[in-house]
Design an enzyme around this catalytic site. Structure first.
Site, PDB file in Angstrom:
ATOM      1  N   ASN A  47       0.703  -1.059   0.481  1.00  0.00           N
ATOM      2  CA  ASN A  47       0.122  -0.259  -0.480  1.00  0.00           C
ATOM      3  C   ASN A  47       0.709   1.291   0.062  1.00  0.00           C
ATOM      4  O   ASN A  47       0.212   1.867   0.359  1.00  0.00           O
ATOM      5  CB  ASN A  47      -1.025  -0.288   1.179  1.00  0.00           C
ATOM      6  CG  ASN A  47      -1.920  -1.087   1.185  1.00  0.00           C
ATOM      7  OD1 ASN A  47      -2.388  -1.641  -0.197  1.00  0.00           O
ATOM      8  ND2 ASN A  47      -2.677  -1.542   2.204  1.00  0.00           N
ATOM      9  N   HIS A 133     -14.293  -1.698   5.896  1.00  0.00           N
ATOM     10  CA  HIS A 133     -13.210  -2.784   6.668  1.00  0.00           C
ATOM     11  C   HIS A 133     -13.310  -3.663   8.025  1.00  0.00           C
ATOM     12  O   HIS A 133     -14.585  -2.583   8.120  1.00  0.00           O
ATOM     13  CB  HIS A 133     -12.454  -1.111   7.383  1.00  0.00           C
ATOM     14  CG  HIS A 133     -11.167  -2.016   6.952  1.00  0.00           C
ATOM     15  ND1 HIS A 133     -10.428  -2.179   8.302  1.00  0.00           N
ATOM     16  CD2 HIS A 133      -9.742  -1.859   6.054  1.00  0.00           C
ATOM     17  CE1 HIS A 133      -9.483  -3.387   8.101  1.00  0.00           C
ATOM     18  NE2 HIS A 133      -9.121  -3.231   7.196  1.00  0.00           N
ATOM     19  N   GLU A 175     -16.196   3.894   3.511  1.00  0.00           N
ATOM     20  CA  GLU A 175     -14.203   4.590   2.902  1.00  0.00           C
ATOM     21  C   GLU A 175     -14.244   5.582   1.844  1.00  0.00           C
ATOM     22  O   GLU A 175     -15.462   5.364   1.102  1.00  0.00           O
ATOM     23  CB  GLU A 175     -13.954   2.986   2.739  1.00  0.00           C
ATOM     24  CG  GLU A 175     -13.879   2.383   3.863  1.00  0.00           C
ATOM     25  CD  GLU A 175     -12.864   1.224   3.731  1.00  0.00           C
ATOM     26  OE1 GLU A 175     -12.033   1.086   3.299  1.00  0.00           O
ATOM     27  OE2 GLU A 175     -13.452  -0.352   4.409  1.00  0.00           O
ATOM     28  N   SER A 179     -10.971  -0.807   0.133  1.00  0.00           N
ATOM     29  CA  SER A 179      -9.870  -1.544   0.490  1.00  0.00           C
ATOM     30  C   SER A 179      -9.383  -2.743  -0.413  1.00  0.00           C
ATOM     31  O   SER A 179      -8.315  -2.984  -1.413  1.00  0.00           O
ATOM     32  CB  SER A 179      -9.347  -1.899   2.163  1.00  0.00           C
ATOM     33  OG  SER A 179     -10.036  -2.974   2.590  1.00  0.00           O
ATOM     34  N   ASP A 204     -13.321   6.801   6.605  1.00  0.00           N
ATOM     35  CA  ASP A 204     -12.188   6.423   6.883  1.00  0.00           C
ATOM     36  C   ASP A 204     -11.853   6.615   5.590  1.00  0.00           C
ATOM     37  O   ASP A 204     -11.971   5.782   4.617  1.00  0.00           O
ATOM     38  CB  ASP A 204     -12.544   4.834   7.327  1.00  0.00           C
ATOM     39  CG  ASP A 204     -11.314   4.317   7.305  1.00  0.00           C
ATOM     40  OD1 ASP A 204      -9.763   4.892   6.780  1.00  0.00           O
ATOM     41  OD2 ASP A 204     -10.629   3.123   8.079  1.00  0.00           O
ATOM     42  N   HIS A 207      -7.407   4.673   2.192  1.00  0.00           N
ATOM     43  CA  HIS A 207      -6.557   4.677   0.816  1.00  0.00           C
ATOM     44  C   HIS A 207      -6.888   5.794  -0.469  1.00  0.00           C
ATOM     45  O   HIS A 207      -6.322   5.648  -0.850  1.00  0.00           O
ATOM     46  CB  HIS A 207      -7.088   3.286   0.426  1.00  0.00           C
ATOM     47  CG  HIS A 207      -6.858   2.062   1.181  1.00  0.00           C
ATOM     48  ND1 HIS A 207      -5.998   0.972   0.961  1.00  0.00           N
ATOM     49  CD2 HIS A 207      -8.118   1.820   2.233  1.00  0.00           C
ATOM     50  CE1 HIS A 207      -6.402   0.197   1.275  1.00  0.00           C
ATOM     51  NE2 HIS A 207      -7.249   0.625   2.808  1.00  0.00           N
ATOM     52  N   LYS A 236      -0.336   4.118   4.331  1.00  0.00           N
ATOM     53  CA  LYS A 236       0.070   3.868   2.938  1.00  0.00           C
ATOM     54  C   LYS A 236       0.420   5.031   2.364  1.00  0.00           C
ATOM     55  O   LYS A 236       1.699   4.636   2.441  1.00  0.00           O
ATOM     56  CB  LYS A 236      -1.695   3.752   2.818  1.00  0.00           C
ATOM     57  CG  LYS A 236      -2.832   2.188   3.070  1.00  0.00           C
ATOM     58  CD  LYS A 236      -2.821   1.998   4.541  1.00  0.00           C
ATOM     59  CE  LYS A 236      -4.055   1.018   4.388  1.00  0.00           C
ATOM     60  NZ  LYS A 236      -4.178   0.923   5.861  1.00  0.00           N
TER      61      LYS A 236
END
Length: 384
Positions: A47, A133, A175, A179, A204, A207, A236
């Site tokens: 990541n 997640h 998110e 992910s 969240d 990423h 990440k």
């Protein structure tokens, strides 16, 4: 059944289902390559989206921080672990993302668990995207609040959930970039719905931070949304580790009183925070890295369009190649490794049954010839 029997039975069941996980010892790894058992591979599982994990500037900042502050925090931030570097980084993060406060956590998992656990009461409800997640869903399911999931990235499904009665407060959870699928949430629509129903929105953006938006400010900034609670992580694009919560002044004070992960955990080491300070500089000044990452994503997607496996709809660094069968995904990953490309097979329960995939991740550190090599190997194994 004894404890030992229970453990053995669970392990055997996991093996039979083809879902047994194993760790691999990496002698060296970064965004572009890794070394395992003396063999070098192109790394398409990290990541490390901007290739900052081995940046000399960040390494030097950590070393200087260790020389000045030592290698550990020495205690909870509520005791003696909150030092000048932590306070300065929290202030910088808050100003960068436009929030009154930021609070540091030792990991993204800990941040998600702490926030939901501290907030959610028995009369409350948590409405979470189905593909959120595991740290978010686990915290929600273990809280006294009622957890209800809504169809992935479907605002109308959230609207239907919000229309139902609730005796307490409502927390909407999603998110920025997911992910396992690599797609982006429709944050503006979700935020509008949450506001209409006096609910809070938690995003969240593990990423998205560092790779999306002006100066890498992330998915929320890119979509012109300021959620009530924003979680960002540093493992990440920042190339280090740790996380932060961005929130209001009152919410930060509430967390400092009631978030047990903050109260009872050793604080992030000041030396690590010094590294994060430099990583933040690199992210803010990293337009060239973000451009290189976008070019690598476009190169891969163009080359992968003709493969027999489904390349999922993602414009992020996460490029899942959907295989379907679990063993077939494992076998394909093994064939890629034999050809020098390290790619991880993702299977249930991490993803839904029948959707096993290769989770290919790209980095600004990859060279064009790295992408071409991966595509060459995938084409050679296509149909095999």
């Amino acid at each position: 059944m004894s404890w030992s029997q229970r453990v053995q039975e669970a392990l055997e069941q996991r093996r039979k289902m083809g879902q047994y996980r194993q760790r691999t010892v990496c002698q060296q790894a970064n965004g572009r390559s890794l070394r395992i058992a003396g063999t070098n591979y192109l790394n398409f599982s990290a990541n490390d989206y901007l290739g900052l994990s081995d940046d000399p500037r960040i390494i030097n900042a950590w070393q200087q921080g260790a020389a000045r502050y030592g290698v550990g925090a020495g205690g909870s931030a509520h005791v003696t672990g909150f030092r000048t570097p932590q306070a300065e980084l929290e202030q910088r993060l808050a100003a960068w993302l436009g929030y009154p406060r930021a609070l540091l956590f030792i990991s993204g998992f800990a941040a998600n668990q702490a926030v939901i656990t501290a907030l959610a009461g028995k009369d409350d409800r948590i409405l979470a995207d189905k593909l959120s997640h595991a740290s978010l869903l686990e915290a929600a399911s273990h809280s006294p609040a009622t957890l209800r999931r809504f169809t992935h990235n479907q605002p109308q499904a959230l609207a239907a959930r919000l229309a139902g009665p609730c005796n307490g407060e409502t927390l909407v959870v999603t998110e920025g970039i997911f992910s396992m699928d690599g797609d982006s949430a429709p944050l503006a629509a979700l935020h509008q719905l949450a506001q209409q129903h006096n609910a809070w929105l938690l995003v969240d953006d593990a990423h998205g931070i560092g790779v999306r938006g002006e100066q890498g400010r992330g998915s929320c900034w890119q979509q012109d949304v300021k959620p009530d609670l924003q979680i960002i992580t540093f493992g990440k694009a920042f190339g280090v580790s740790g996380a932060a919560l961005l929130c209001s002044e009152d919410t930060a004070e509430f967390m400092l009183q009631f978030a047990r992960h903050l109260v009872y955990s050793t604080a992030m080491p000041p030396a690590q925070v010094c590294a994060l300070q430099e990583a933040l500089n690199c992210v803010q000044q990293g337009d060239d890295l973000r451009q290189r990452l976008r070019q690598n994503i476009a190169r891969f997607r163009t080359g992968a369009a003709g493969l027999r496996w489904q390349i999922m709809n993602s414009d992020s660094a996460i490029q899942p190649l959907r295989v379907g069968d679990e063993q077939a995904a494992v076998d394909l990953a093994a064939r890629l490794r034999q050809q020098g490309c390290w790619v991880t097979a993702i299977r249930p329960p991490t993803v839904p049954p029948g959707t096993a995939r290769l989770r290919i991740t790209l980095s600004a550190a990859h060279l064009p010839e790295d992408i071409e090599r991966l595509l060459e190997v995938l084409n050679a194994t296509d149909g095999g």
